[in-house]
Design a protein around this motif. Structure first.
Motif, PDB file in Angstrom:
ATOM      1  N   VAL A  34      20.263  62.448 -30.047  1.00  0.00           N
ATOM      2  CA  VAL A  34      21.206  61.460 -30.573  1.00  0.00           C
ATOM      3  C   VAL A  34      21.630  60.506 -29.463  1.00  0.00           C
ATOM      4  O   VAL A  34      22.078  60.932 -28.391  1.00  0.00           O
ATOM      5  N   GLY A  35      21.503  59.215 -29.710  1.00  0.00           N
ATOM      6  CA  GLY A  35      21.960  58.201 -28.778  1.00  0.00           C
ATOM      7  C   GLY A  35      23.316  57.667 -29.206  1.00  0.00           C
ATOM      8  O   GLY A  35      23.562  57.461 -30.396  1.00  0.00           O
ATOM      9  N   ILE A  36      24.197  57.444 -28.230  1.00  0.00           N
ATOM     10  CA  ILE A  36      25.554  56.966 -28.518  1.00  0.00           C
ATOM     11  C   ILE A  36      25.724  55.570 -27.924  1.00  0.00           C
ATOM     12  O   ILE A  36      25.573  55.379 -26.713  1.00  0.00           O
ATOM     13  N   CYS A  37      26.050  54.596 -28.794  1.00  0.00           N
ATOM     14  CA  CYS A  37      26.266  53.215 -28.391  1.00  0.00           C
ATOM     15  C   CYS A  37      27.757  52.889 -28.430  1.00  0.00           C
ATOM     16  O   CYS A  37      28.532  53.536 -29.137  1.00  0.00           O
ATOM     17  N   MET A 192      24.637  57.162 -32.933  1.00  0.00           N
ATOM     18  CA  MET A 192      26.046  56.956 -33.266  1.00  0.00           C
ATOM     19  C   MET A 192      26.500  55.658 -32.621  1.00  0.00           C
ATOM     20  O   MET A 192      25.965  55.246 -31.592  1.00  0.00           O
ATOM     21  N   ALA A 193      27.518  55.051 -33.211  1.00  0.00           N
ATOM     22  CA  ALA A 193      28.170  53.893 -32.599  1.00  0.00           C
ATOM     23  C   ALA A 193      29.667  54.154 -32.597  1.00  0.00           C
ATOM     24  O   ALA A 193      30.244  54.496 -33.637  1.00  0.00           O
ATOM     25  N   VAL A 194      30.282  54.037 -31.415  1.00  0.00           N
ATOM     26  CA  VAL A 194      31.728  54.225 -31.281  1.00  0.00           C
ATOM     27  C   VAL A 194      32.378  52.850 -31.341  1.00  0.00           C
ATOM     28  O   VAL A 194      32.131  52.002 -30.479  1.00  0.00           O
ATOM     29  N   GLN A 195      33.199  52.654 -32.374  1.00  0.00           N
ATOM     30  CA  GLN A 195      33.807  51.339 -32.617  1.00  0.00           C
ATOM     31  C   GLN A 195      35.243  51.509 -33.084  1.00  0.00           C
ATOM     32  O   GLN A 195      35.496  52.159 -34.103  1.00  0.00           O
ATOM     33  N   PHE A 202      24.262  57.361 -37.734  1.00  0.00           N
ATOM     34  CA  PHE A 202      23.102  56.696 -38.312  1.00  0.00           C
ATOM     35  C   PHE A 202      21.894  57.614 -38.264  1.00  0.00           C
ATOM     36  O   PHE A 202      21.731  58.391 -37.312  1.00  0.00           O
ATOM     37  N   ASP A 203      21.025  57.484 -39.274  1.00  0.00           N
ATOM     38  CA  ASP A 203      19.832  58.328 -39.344  1.00  0.00           C
ATOM     39  C   ASP A 203      18.798  57.957 -38.290  1.00  0.00           C
ATOM     40  O   ASP A 203      17.981  58.795 -37.896  1.00  0.00           O
ATOM     41  N   GLU A 207      19.203  51.789 -36.140  1.00  0.00           N
ATOM     42  CA  GLU A 207      20.389  51.400 -36.913  1.00  0.00           C
ATOM     43  C   GLU A 207      21.645  51.440 -36.044  1.00  0.00           C
ATOM     44  O   GLU A 207      22.516  50.566 -36.155  1.00  0.00           O
ATOM     45  N   ALA A 208      21.738  52.440 -35.184  1.00  0.00           N
ATOM     46  CA  ALA A 208      22.904  52.545 -34.297  1.00  0.00           C
ATOM     47  C   ALA A 208      22.940  51.379 -33.320  1.00  0.00           C
ATOM     48  O   ALA A 208      24.000  50.777 -33.083  1.00  0.00           O
ATOM     49  N   ILE A 209      21.790  51.057 -32.726  1.00  0.00           N
ATOM     50  CA  ILE A 209      21.709  49.939 -31.782  1.00  0.00           C
ATOM     51  C   ILE A 209      22.080  48.632 -32.481  1.00  0.00           C
ATOM     52  O   ILE A 209      22.847  47.815 -31.944  1.00  0.00           O
ATOM     53  N   ALA A 210      21.539  48.424 -33.676  1.00  0.00           N
ATOM     54  CA  ALA A 210      21.824  47.200 -34.416  1.00  0.00           C
ATOM     55  C   ALA A 210      23.315  47.094 -34.735  1.00  0.00           C
ATOM     56  O   ALA A 210      23.924  46.027 -34.600  1.00  0.00           O
TER      57      ALA A 210
END
Length: 216
Positions: A34-37, A192-195, A202-203, A207-210
């Motif tokens: 899992v990548g976290i943005c 994942m995106a932390v906002q 995101f699957d 999608e997470a990067i976008a």
């Protein structure tokens, strides 16, 4: 498995309480990468520390059914008056690893030469990070947490780090924080995106990067 159930994290500041994470819910299964943005200060590193158990949530609950590393490369928990070798021996004993075997691995991987037997306070930041990365890899975990660590050291050391992480990815979970989309694509499948205190799951990593760059 790592489960966050209504997890919030706040810190005291001069202007009052600052909420970094707000009622976060997600599940990470064993074997997932899992990548976290997120932008600077969004709470990515806080999220990793909560996963590791280095910090506790202000509210909510975190459950783990797999062994989780400390964030790779974290050197702040080392004892600066001890040598790198002595710090390595201590961690090996804490985790029940063979001391000599662990020390041999760290000596080979970190390539610190005579500095391995010198006090940590004599290390540069890069040397301490190399030691911490090597010690992290010397202990076996079900899930490895990585916080912007693949840029440590020279190109040759970075290549060794990348190869070691790809090897771990085949058998373990990886959870990675990085500002570099190419790095996240290399290691991560989902994201994942932390906002604004929320964590969006995101699957796919794309999608997470976008999502991150749309809201950056």
């Amino acid at each position: 498995m790592i489960i966050f159930n209504d997890v919030s994290k706040t810190y005291a500041t001069r202007s009052g309480r600052h909420k970094v994470l707000d009622n976060v819910n997600f599940t990470i299964e064993k074997g997932q990468s899992v990548g976290i943005c997120g932008h600077n200060g969004a709470g990515k590193s806080t999220l990793l520390r909560l996963m590791a158990g280095a910090e506790q949530p202000s509210s909510g609950a975190i459950r783990r059914s797999m062994s989780v590393s400390w964030p790779l490369g974290l050197a702040s928990s080392f004892q600066s008056s001890l040598s790198g070798a002595d710090n390595t021996r201590f961690i090996a004993r804490v985790y029940g690893k063979a001391v000599d075997e662990t020390l041999d691995f760290v000596e080979d991987f970190a390539e610190l030469g005579e500095y391995l037997r010198m006090p940590l306070r004599t290390y540069s930041a890069g040397m301490a990070a190399r030691l911490a990365f090597a010690v992290s890899l010397a202990v076996s975990f079900d899930c490895y947490l990585i916080d912007e660590i693949t840029a440590v050291g020279d190109e040759r050391f970075q290549d060794r780090c990348r190869a070691a992480l790809q090897q771990r990815k085949e058998a373990c979970s990886l959870i990675m924080v990085s500002h570099d989309p190419h790095t996240l694509r290399d290691y991560c499948d989902s994201g994942m995106a932390v906002q604004n205190g929320r964590v969006l799951r995101f699957d796919t990593i794309e999608e997470a990067i976008a999502s991150h760059f749309v809201h950056a």
